[in-house]
Design a protein around this motif. Sequence first.
Motif, PDB file in Angstrom:
ATOM      1  N   SER A  75       0.855  -1.172   0.000  1.00 18.97           N
ATOM      2  CA  SER A  75       0.000   0.000   0.000  1.00 18.97           C
ATOM      3  C   SER A  75       0.895   1.227   0.000  1.00 18.97           C
ATOM      4  O   SER A  75       2.078   1.144   0.348  1.00 18.97           O
ATOM      5  CB  SER A  75      -0.931   0.006   1.214  1.00 18.97           C
ATOM      6  OG  SER A  75      -0.187   0.014   2.409  1.00 18.97           O
ATOM      7  N   PRO A  76       0.372   2.382  -0.406  1.00 18.49           N
ATOM      8  CA  PRO A  76       1.244   3.547  -0.535  1.00 18.49           C
ATOM      9  C   PRO A  76       1.710   4.082   0.799  1.00 18.49           C
ATOM     10  O   PRO A  76       1.014   3.996   1.811  1.00 18.49           O
ATOM     11  CB  PRO A  76       0.357   4.565  -1.256  1.00 18.49           C
ATOM     12  CG  PRO A  76      -1.032   4.164  -0.907  1.00 18.49           C
ATOM     13  CD  PRO A  76      -1.003   2.672  -0.828  1.00 18.49           C
ATOM     14  N   VAL A  77       2.896   4.635   0.794  1.00 22.35           N
ATOM     15  CA  VAL A  77       3.447   5.342   1.943  1.00 22.35           C
ATOM     16  C   VAL A  77       3.320   6.840   1.681  1.00 22.35           C
ATOM     17  O   VAL A  77       2.990   7.274   0.587  1.00 22.35           O
ATOM     18  CB  VAL A  77       4.914   4.943   2.164  1.00 22.35           C
ATOM     19  CG1 VAL A  77       5.030   3.466   2.504  1.00 22.35           C
ATOM     20  CG2 VAL A  77       5.757   5.270   0.926  1.00 22.35           C
ATOM     21  N   GLY A  78       3.540   7.653   2.685  1.00 19.68           N
ATOM     22  CA  GLY A  78       3.533   9.086   2.484  1.00 19.68           C
ATOM     23  C   GLY A  78       2.154   9.667   2.290  1.00 19.68           C
ATOM     24  O   GLY A  78       1.163   9.188   2.844  1.00 19.68           O
ATOM     25  N   PHE A  79       2.067  10.730   1.497  1.00 15.16           N
ATOM     26  CA  PHE A  79       0.824  11.492   1.403  1.00 15.16           C
ATOM     27  C   PHE A  79      -0.352  10.685   0.874  1.00 15.16           C
ATOM     28  O   PHE A  79      -1.499  10.927   1.261  1.00 15.16           O
ATOM     29  CB  PHE A  79       1.032  12.748   0.557  1.00 15.16           C
ATOM     30  CG  PHE A  79       1.576  13.908   1.343  1.00 15.16           C
ATOM     31  CD1 PHE A  79       0.823  14.494   2.340  1.00 15.16           C
ATOM     32  CD2 PHE A  79       2.844  14.398   1.092  1.00 15.16           C
ATOM     33  CE1 PHE A  79       1.323  15.559   3.085  1.00 15.16           C
ATOM     34  CE2 PHE A  79       3.354  15.463   1.828  1.00 15.16           C
ATOM     35  CZ  PHE A  79       2.586  16.044   2.828  1.00 15.16           C
ATOM     36  N   ALA A  80      -0.121   9.737  -0.007  1.00 16.44           N
ATOM     37  CA  ALA A  80      -1.235   8.944  -0.537  1.00 16.44           C
ATOM     38  C   ALA A  80      -1.855   8.031   0.511  1.00 16.44           C
ATOM     39  O   ALA A  80      -2.933   7.473   0.298  1.00 16.44           O
ATOM     40  CB  ALA A  80      -0.794   8.126  -1.748  1.00 16.44           C
ATOM     41  N   THR A  98      -6.771  19.037 -11.756  1.00 12.65           N
ATOM     42  CA  THR A  98      -8.134  19.458 -11.407  1.00 12.65           C
ATOM     43  C   THR A  98      -8.643  18.771 -10.142  1.00 12.65           C
ATOM     44  O   THR A  98      -9.609  18.011 -10.159  1.00 12.65           O
ATOM     45  CB  THR A  98      -9.112  19.243 -12.579  1.00 12.65           C
ATOM     46  OG1 THR A  98      -8.484  19.618 -13.808  1.00 12.65           O
ATOM     47  CG2 THR A  98     -10.363  20.086 -12.371  1.00 12.65           C
ATOM     48  N   ASN A  99      -7.966  19.055  -9.045  1.00 12.41           N
ATOM     49  CA  ASN A  99      -8.407  18.604  -7.719  1.00 12.41           C
ATOM     50  C   ASN A  99      -8.488  17.086  -7.584  1.00 12.41           C
ATOM     51  O   ASN A  99      -9.259  16.568  -6.767  1.00 12.41           O
ATOM     52  CB  ASN A  99      -9.768  19.231  -7.369  1.00 12.41           C
ATOM     53  CG  ASN A  99      -9.746  20.736  -7.447  1.00 12.41           C
ATOM     54  OD1 ASN A  99      -8.834  21.383  -6.942  1.00 12.41           O
ATOM     55  ND2 ASN A  99     -10.742  21.315  -8.107  1.00 12.41           N
ATOM     56  N   THR A 100      -7.684  16.380  -8.332  1.00  9.78           N
ATOM     57  CA  THR A 100      -7.569  14.930  -8.160  1.00  9.78           C
ATOM     58  C   THR A 100      -6.864  14.640  -6.840  1.00  9.78           C
ATOM     59  O   THR A 100      -5.877  15.286  -6.496  1.00  9.78           O
ATOM     60  CB  THR A 100      -6.805  14.322  -9.339  1.00  9.78           C
ATOM     61  OG1 THR A 100      -7.632  14.404 -10.507  1.00  9.78           O
ATOM     62  CG2 THR A 100      -6.435  12.870  -9.089  1.00  9.78           C
ATOM     63  N   THR A 101      -7.361  13.658  -6.097  1.00 10.60           N
ATOM     64  CA  THR A 101      -6.766  13.313  -4.808  1.00 10.60           C
ATOM     65  C   THR A 101      -6.550  11.812  -4.679  1.00 10.60           C
ATOM     66  O   THR A 101      -7.212  11.014  -5.335  1.00 10.60           O
ATOM     67  CB  THR A 101      -7.650  13.779  -3.637  1.00 10.60           C
ATOM     68  OG1 THR A 101      -8.910  13.098  -3.699  1.00 10.60           O
ATOM     69  CG2 THR A 101      -7.878  15.273  -3.674  1.00 10.60           C
ATOM     70  N   ASN A 102      -5.617  11.476  -3.805  1.00 14.47           N
ATOM     71  CA  ASN A 102      -5.308  10.094  -3.459  1.00 14.47           C
ATOM     72  C   ASN A 102      -4.929   9.270  -4.687  1.00 14.47           C
ATOM     73  O   ASN A 102      -5.710   8.479  -5.216  1.00 14.47           O
ATOM     74  CB  ASN A 102      -6.454   9.448  -2.681  1.00 14.47           C
ATOM     75  CG  ASN A 102      -6.589  10.062  -1.300  1.00 14.47           C
ATOM     76  OD1 ASN A 102      -7.334  11.032  -1.121  1.00 14.47           O
ATOM     77  ND2 ASN A 102      -5.836   9.557  -0.335  1.00 14.47           N
ATOM     78  N   THR A 112      -5.366   5.384  -0.100  1.00 15.65           N
ATOM     79  CA  THR A 112      -5.486   5.115  -1.533  1.00 15.65           C
ATOM     80  C   THR A 112      -5.473   3.605  -1.723  1.00 15.65           C
ATOM     81  O   THR A 112      -4.458   2.949  -1.494  1.00 15.65           O
ATOM     82  CB  THR A 112      -4.322   5.766  -2.300  1.00 15.65           C
ATOM     83  OG1 THR A 112      -4.307   7.170  -2.013  1.00 15.65           O
ATOM     84  CG2 THR A 112      -4.467   5.557  -3.794  1.00 15.65           C
ATOM     85  N   THR A 113      -6.597   3.062  -2.138  1.00 10.96           N
ATOM     86  CA  THR A 113      -6.746   1.612  -2.270  1.00 10.96           C
ATOM     87  C   THR A 113      -6.922   1.150  -3.705  1.00 10.96           C
ATOM     88  O   THR A 113      -6.796  -0.031  -4.000  1.00 10.96           O
ATOM     89  CB  THR A 113      -7.951   1.128  -1.456  1.00 10.96           C
ATOM     90  OG1 THR A 113      -9.130   1.813  -1.906  1.00 10.96           O
ATOM     91  CG2 THR A 113      -7.750   1.402   0.028  1.00 10.96           C
TER      92      THR A 113
END
Length: 322
Positions: free
Chosen positions: A39-44, A140-144, A50-51
């Motif tokens: 699984s992601p480390v850090g901000f994600a 455009t405001n994409t997250t994770n 983020t799955t």
Amino acid sequence: MSAPQLRRRTVLSALSASVLAVGGLTVVGQLEASAAESSPVGFASLNGGTTGGSASTVVTVTSASALKSALSSSTSQTVRVSGLISISGMYNVASNKTVIGVGSGSGITGGGLNLSGVRNVIIRNMVFRNAGDDSINVQTNTTNVWIDHNDLANGYDGLIDIKRGSDFITVSWNKLHDHDKSMLLGHSDDNGSQDIGHLRVTYVHNWFNGTNQRHPRVRFGNPVHVLNNYYSNIGSYGVASTENAGVFVERNYFENVGSPTITQTGDSAAGNLKVLNNYRVNSGTEQVRNGASVAAIPYSYTPEANNTVKATVTAGAGTGKI
């Protein structure tokens, strides 16, 4: 939810088998090195995590038309890309997707992936070649978003560009080579109203090999964490902080890099940048500016020792390592 630690994995032999979950998809493979997080480390890992796409809905694509349809579908799913698929233009990726290449040579050539106004996307183990624009464009405001273990080269514009208020993103274990403008974070000096308070990205264990600039080139984002990356034979500069951004450049390995860090480039105003324990071989002096204005990293992590980063990253970055 507590954030998982950034951590160095134990190096495995090339013959060691590994079973791990990739965005919900169980993958059995041979690890060449220590480079596979499940699984992601850090901000994600923040903002709900983020799955990626569903493990129970998996589609394997071998053509441009099938790829375009699967990526844009509203269904939460895992898209397995088999072979190097030739496309034209930018293909839109919808929310709740895991896009993963099959083997070490699968991916796309001739075009790129566009993530715009979406959430929860994983892109792993993909080859990107000869894009007519960006290879991966996050906007455009994409997250994770987690961009991990890809091999990117020879595109027209950026290899991995993140902009327009996007946030909570991790870029890890990618190999970038044979290219000029590697990674842009924040597209324009006049976009502060959308970008300030966003553009928080972790760049960790990436290999920049013979690229020229933007590793990354940052506007507005604060903090941006550049940790344990390997820079080899860089043409212009390594990391740039501009437009009052706050960038923490920590325990990276710079080899044959004339300007490891800079605090102004182009027409942009200066940014803030602090450094800690980077390892430099035949490389120039790091520029720093107002490190107190770089916000604290909001997740716990254990950095790798700077002098081992080269070996770890060259063994583990790129495709075929998960």
